[in-house]
Design an enzyme around this catalytic site. Structure first.
Site, PDB file in Angstrom:
ATOM      1  N   ILE A  85       0.861  -1.191   0.000  1.00  0.00           N
ATOM      2  CA  ILE A  85       0.000   0.000   0.000  1.00  0.00           C
ATOM      3  C   ILE A  85       0.894   1.237   0.000  1.00  0.00           C
ATOM      4  O   ILE A  85       1.827   1.342   0.811  1.00  0.00           O
ATOM      5  CB  ILE A  85      -0.925   0.025   1.236  1.00  0.00           C
ATOM      6  CG1 ILE A  85      -1.778  -1.260   1.282  1.00  0.00           C
ATOM      7  CG2 ILE A  85      -1.840   1.253   1.183  1.00  0.00           C
ATOM      8  CD1 ILE A  85      -2.690  -1.370   2.501  1.00  0.00           C
ATOM      9  N   HIS A  91       9.259   4.497  -1.164  1.00  0.00           N
ATOM     10  CA  HIS A  91       9.511   3.088  -0.843  1.00  0.00           C
ATOM     11  C   HIS A  91       8.518   2.169  -1.557  1.00  0.00           C
ATOM     12  O   HIS A  91       8.863   1.040  -1.933  1.00  0.00           O
ATOM     13  CB  HIS A  91       9.437   2.889   0.672  1.00  0.00           C
ATOM     14  CG  HIS A  91       9.960   1.573   1.139  1.00  0.00           C
ATOM     15  ND1 HIS A  91      11.210   1.109   0.818  1.00  0.00           N
ATOM     16  CD2 HIS A  91       9.405   0.608   1.909  1.00  0.00           C
ATOM     17  CE1 HIS A  91      11.396  -0.080   1.353  1.00  0.00           C
ATOM     18  NE2 HIS A  91      10.317  -0.413   2.010  1.00  0.00           N
TER      19      HIS A  91
HETATM   20  N1  LIG Z   1       5.713  -1.323   2.912  1.00  0.00           N
HETATM   21  C1  LIG Z   1       5.451  -2.623   2.639  1.00  0.00           C
HETATM   22  C2  LIG Z   1       6.423  -3.606   2.821  1.00  0.00           C
HETATM   23  N2  LIG Z   1       7.646  -3.262   3.255  1.00  0.00           N
HETATM   24  C3  LIG Z   1       8.578  -4.210   3.814  1.00  0.00           C
HETATM   25  C4  LIG Z   1       9.422  -4.906   2.785  1.00  0.00           C
HETATM   26  O1  LIG Z   1       8.661  -5.827   2.002  1.00  0.00           O
HETATM   27  C5  LIG Z   1      10.526  -5.687   3.466  1.00  0.00           C
HETATM   28  O2  LIG Z   1       9.970  -6.660   4.325  1.00  0.00           O
HETATM   29  C6  LIG Z   1      11.467  -4.820   4.260  1.00  0.00           C
HETATM   30  O3  LIG Z   1      11.959  -3.778   3.460  1.00  0.00           O
HETATM   31  C7  LIG Z   1      12.663  -5.651   4.780  1.00  0.00           C
HETATM   32  O4  LIG Z   1      13.387  -6.213   3.692  1.00  0.00           O
HETATM   33  N3  LIG Z   1       6.151  -4.910   2.551  1.00  0.00           N
HETATM   34  C8  LIG Z   1       4.913  -5.281   2.091  1.00  0.00           C
HETATM   35  O5  LIG Z   1       4.676  -6.484   1.838  1.00  0.00           O
HETATM   36  N4  LIG Z   1       3.956  -4.337   1.903  1.00  0.00           N
HETATM   37  C9  LIG Z   1       4.188  -3.015   2.156  1.00  0.00           C
HETATM   38  O6  LIG Z   1       3.258  -2.186   1.967  1.00  0.00           O
HETATM   39  C1  LIG Z   2       4.747   0.412   0.503  1.00  0.00           C
HETATM   40  C2  LIG Z   2       5.527   1.140   1.458  1.00  0.00           C
HETATM   41  O1  LIG Z   2       6.694   1.086   1.389  1.00  0.00           O
HETATM   42  C3  LIG Z   2       4.862   1.974   2.478  1.00  0.00           C
HETATM   43  O2  LIG Z   2       3.994   1.214   3.273  1.00  0.00           O
HETATM   44  C4  LIG Z   2       5.877   2.674   3.292  1.00  0.00           C
HETATM   45  O3  LIG Z   2       5.331   3.866   3.711  1.00  0.00           O
HETATM   46  P1  LIG Z   2       6.172   5.222   3.706  1.00  0.00           P
HETATM   47  O4  LIG Z   2       6.488   5.535   2.273  1.00  0.00           O
HETATM   48  O5  LIG Z   2       5.218   6.197   4.302  1.00  0.00           O
HETATM   49  O6  LIG Z   2       7.391   4.977   4.538  1.00  0.00           O
END
Ligand SMILES: Nc1c(NC[C@H](O)[C@H](O)[C@H](O)CO)[nH]c(=O)[nH]c1=O
Ligand SMILES: CC(=O)[C@@H](O)COP(=O)(O)O
Length: 162
Positions: A85, A91
């Protein structure tokens, strides 16, 4: 003459070629409630095809490709489940884009039937309606896609001259 091989999106549950197929489901549980729905949809489809599911859980979508790369040799097809999301920073683009790119590379390079059920959405509401089995059932759709490509692969291998 036109030879039409119907590909991939809607395999028939009665397809005997898929019974007993070993399906690796890799799910990221970054959003637990969404993960439950995606997994339920995928497992229902795999069960309907009398295939066999093994579920492996990773923290986030970015870990799914490595888990697939490590484990896929023991399986006939893979279903990837997760949800990304958009937040406030860039990111999102890395998590959504890199997970999809790496899964596509694995699928093509390893001739690996793979259904990508990683939602990439703007809001939690969008995610919920896509994940819910009773609504868009994207987990089930990803499993159908993987099984459909597996059926195509098996048909292609059976038709190949020896
Ligand atoms: N922001 C979301 C993430 N972020 C975490 C990364 O996938 C990963 O686990 C971290 O960077 C460590 O390597 N993951 C999701 O599945 N969904 C998101 O919205
Ligand atoms: C998908 C993402 O990386 C998100 O959930 C991270 O949120 P943010 O960009 O506000 O750090």
């Amino acid at each position: 003459m036109v030879a039409h091989t119907r590909a991939a999106t809607a395999p028939m549950p009665a397809d005997p070629a898929l019974a007993g197929a070993r399906i690796l489901v890799v799910e990221a549980r970054y959003y637990e409630a969404l993960a439950d729905e995606l997994l339920a949809g995928a497992l229902a489809v795999i069960e309907a095809f009398a295939a066999h599911a093994t579920v492996v859980t990773v923290p986030g979508a970015l870990e799914i490709p490595a888990a697939v790369a490590i484990l896929a040799d023991e399986y006939d097809a893979v279903v990837a489940l997760g949800c990304v999301i958009r937040g406030e920073t860039g990111h999102y683009d890395i998590v959504a884009g890199e997970s999809a790119r790496a899964l596509m590379d694995l699928s093509v390079q390893r001739r690996l039937p793979l259904g990508n059920g990683i939602l990439t959405v703007e809001t939690e509401a969008q995610a919920l309606e896509r994940a819910r089995v009773a609504e868009m059932n994207k987990g089930g759709g990803a499993a159908e896609a993987a099984l459909g490509v597996l059926a195509l692969k098996r048909a292609a291998e059976a038709a190949r001259p020896r």
